[in-house]
Design a protein around this motif. Structure first.
Motif, mmCIF file in Angstrom:
data_model
loop_
_atom_site.group_PDB
_atom_site.id
_atom_site.type_symbol
_atom_site.label_atom_id
_atom_site.label_comp_id
_atom_site.label_asym_id
_atom_site.label_seq_id
_atom_site.Cartn_x
_atom_site.Cartn_y
_atom_site.Cartn_z
ATOM 1 N N ALA A 97 0.848 -1.192 0.000
ATOM 2 C CA ALA A 97 0.000 0.000 0.000
ATOM 3 C C ALA A 97 0.881 1.237 0.000
ATOM 4 O O ALA A 97 1.989 1.235 0.546
ATOM 5 N N SER A 98 0.388 2.277 -0.618
ATOM 6 C CA SER A 98 0.976 3.598 -0.439
ATOM 7 C C SER A 98 0.246 4.253 0.721
ATOM 8 O O SER A 98 -0.980 4.156 0.814
ATOM 9 N N SER A 99 0.990 4.896 1.612
ATOM 10 C CA SER A 99 0.345 5.481 2.784
ATOM 11 C C SER A 99 -0.636 6.579 2.396
ATOM 12 O O SER A 99 -1.535 6.918 3.166
ATOM 13 N N SER A 100 -0.489 7.125 1.198
ATOM 14 C CA SER A 100 -1.410 8.172 0.764
ATOM 15 C C SER A 100 -2.815 7.624 0.542
ATOM 16 O O SER A 100 -3.805 8.342 0.686
ATOM 17 N N SER A 101 -2.908 6.325 0.208
ATOM 18 C CA SER A 101 -4.221 5.704 0.003
ATOM 19 C C SER A 101 -4.595 4.769 1.139
ATOM 20 O O SER A 101 -5.760 4.656 1.518
ATOM 21 N N GLY A 102 -3.597 4.083 1.710
ATOM 22 C CA GLY A 102 -3.859 3.125 2.782
ATOM 23 C C GLY A 102 -4.556 1.867 2.313
ATOM 24 O O GLY A 102 -4.981 1.049 3.120
ATOM 25 N N ILE A 103 -4.676 1.679 1.012
ATOM 26 C CA ILE A 103 -5.358 0.502 0.447
ATOM 27 C C ILE A 103 -4.302 -0.540 0.064
ATOM 28 O O ILE A 103 -3.442 -0.286 -0.778
ATOM 29 N N PHE A 104 -4.381 -1.714 0.683
ATOM 30 C CA PHE A 104 -3.402 -2.766 0.422
ATOM 31 C C PHE A 104 -3.856 -3.655 -0.743
ATOM 32 O O PHE A 104 -5.031 -4.021 -0.845
ATOM 33 N N SER A 105 -2.898 -4.002 -1.590
ATOM 34 C CA SER A 105 -3.155 -4.874 -2.743
ATOM 35 C C SER A 105 -2.208 -6.066 -2.660
ATOM 36 O O SER A 105 -0.987 -5.920 -2.797
ATOM 37 N N PRO A 106 -2.736 -7.301 -2.432
ATOM 38 C CA PRO A 106 -1.881 -8.473 -2.265
ATOM 39 C C PRO A 106 -1.467 -9.090 -3.597
ATOM 40 O O PRO A 106 -2.135 -8.930 -4.625
ATOM 41 N N PHE A 107 -0.348 -9.793 -3.561
ATOM 42 C CA PHE A 107 0.106 -10.591 -4.704
ATOM 43 C C PHE A 107 0.907 -11.762 -4.155
ATOM 44 O O PHE A 107 1.347 -11.753 -2.995
ATOM 45 N N VAL A 108 1.069 -12.807 -4.982
ATOM 46 C CA VAL A 108 1.827 -13.995 -4.575
ATOM 47 C C VAL A 108 3.255 -13.850 -5.091
ATOM 48 O O VAL A 108 3.479 -13.693 -6.289
ATOM 49 N N VAL A 109 4.207 -13.895 -4.194
ATOM 50 C CA VAL A 109 5.612 -13.705 -4.545
ATOM 51 C C VAL A 109 6.119 -14.856 -5.406
ATOM 52 O O VAL A 109 5.951 -16.030 -5.052
ATOM 53 N N ALA A 110 6.691 -14.501 -6.545
ATOM 54 C CA ALA A 110 7.253 -15.472 -7.488
ATOM 55 C C ALA A 110 6.229 -16.519 -7.906
ATOM 56 O O ALA A 110 6.603 -17.611 -8.357
ATOM 57 N N GLY A 111 4.940 -16.197 -7.748
ATOM 58 C CA GLY A 111 3.887 -17.133 -8.134
ATOM 59 C C GLY A 111 3.864 -18.397 -7.316
ATOM 60 O O GLY A 111 3.238 -19.391 -7.715
#
Length: 378
Positions: A118-132
């Motif tokens: 997340a960027s602290s300016s938005s505070g919205i977290f976006s997840p992803f799977v590392v290296a799939g």
């Protein structure tokens, strides 16, 4: 002649009465008598008494949370839940200045190979799977520079961007790994602590190559945590190793810092704070590193909860420790010998990671939990 004498007596009495009206029955009244205060005291104009400058200001305001520059460091808000957009158990969080002025890049990592940004300016977290790879158990994360962080499993090191994670090539040898730190000096560098008490460093310039630092003399196998801080021209590493051993490394030279029971995490700042270790049963230890490191000293804390992580604001004025059962402890204006405050977290979920900027604090735990609070200060 009698008339003149009568006038003198009346005039003297009148002046005395007039002066008495301005006098205070308290002979220590520093408003009337500024000389009543010693050189290390300040006049509290509300109580009219001399008091420590750390306790009051000219208007009688409590200054226990005001630093020498007059900045209010009082915590501003309660902890609230941020949406992580994941339900995996989160084990670490880190951040630093982002590409947008006034914002921070923040990464949290955990099980299932998940990292969430997340960027602290938005505070919205976006997840992803590392290296799939959803079998990865991410344990640590460390901010490197704008848009870049490092993450750790017991077997490998990864680079993270805001949207993806990839295996670092080449990998350091000698795992398993348990400690991670990073420096964003002129040459960004990643540090990994291996189970053989060896620290590997990777400078992000030229041809990537891991360099192994000599292990501390007498150190036993098994390590728990690593933290780094830039002090002057030197980047100091602080390590919490098993076998009740704590060390710091300056210019590739290890120095013994204490023989206290094994700790789970360590955080260091070169400023007004120092270095803090936390561990099981509410154990916290501190060493002053201003003017040169000192030996660790155990601090008195009124909790028996297992503490999992510790971090503080860049100015070293607020230190936060988190742990089991949603435990959050806060210390302001260190060195925190007895001044730890139990902060209500609003949860009984175990917390494993904490990170603080100058204005915000974030903590992570089981079930994708991310807590956030703001601070008053720079």
């Amino acid at each position: 002649m009698r008339g003149l004498l009568w006038f003198a007596l009346v005039w003297t009495a009148g002046c005395n009465s007039l002066w008495s009206a301005f006098q205070d029955p308290n002979p220590e009244n520093c408003v009337v008598n500024p000389q009543a205060c010693s050189s290390d005291q300040t006049c509290n104009r509300a109580t009219k008494r001399c008091e420590s400058p750390a306790a009051i200001d000219l208007a009688g305001i409590d200054l226990t949370m005001i630093d020498m520059a007059g900045v209010d460091h009082s915590p501003a808000s309660a902890w609230t839940v941020s949406t992580s957009n994941t339900t995996v158990d989160l084990r670490g969080i880190s951040g630093g200045p982002g590409a947008t002025a006034g914002s921070n890049d923040i990464w949290a990592v955990g099980s299932g190979g998940v990292a969430t940004y997340a960027s602290s300016s938005s505070g919205i977290f976006s997840p992803f799977v590392v290296a799939g790879n959803n079998t990865l158990a991410m344990t640590r994360v460390a901010y490197i520079d704008k848009g870049l962080a490092a993450a750790l499993t017991s077997a490998a090191v990864f680079f993270l961007t805001p949207t993806a994670g990839n295996l670092v090539n080449p990998q350091p040898s000698g795992g398993p790994f348990s400690g991670l730190a990073a420096s964003s000096q002129s040459v960004s560098t990643v540090y990994v602590l291996a189970n053989q008490s060896t620290v590997y460093s990777l400078a992000l310039s030229g041809t990537p190559m891991w360099t192994a630092a000599v292990a501390p003399a007498g150190a036993v196998n098994g390590v728990n945590a690593l933290s780094g801080t830039l002090r002057g021209a030197s980047f100091e590493l602080w390590a919490a190793m098993s076998g009740s051993q704590e060390f710091y490394n300056i210019n590739n030279i290890w120095t013994f810092a204490g023989g206290l029971p094994t700790f789970a995490s360590v955080w260091a700042t070169p400023r007004a704070g120092g270095v803090y270790y936390v561990g099981s049963a509410g154990r916290i230890a501190y060493a002053n590193i201003v003017g040169g490191p000192t030996m660790l000293t155990a601090l008195n804390v009124t909790t028996t909860a297992n503490l999992r992580d510790v971090a503080g604001t860049p100015d070293g004025q607020h230190i936060f420790a988190v742990g089991d059962g949603g435990k959050i402890l806060r210390c302001d204006l260190p060195p925190c010998a007895t001044g730890w405050t139990d902060e209500p977290s609003g949860t009984s979920t175990n917390l494993y990671g904490v990170w603080a900027s100058a204005t915000d604090v974030w903590a992570v735990g089981d079930g994708g939990l991310i807590l956030h609070r703001t601070l008053v200060g720079p």
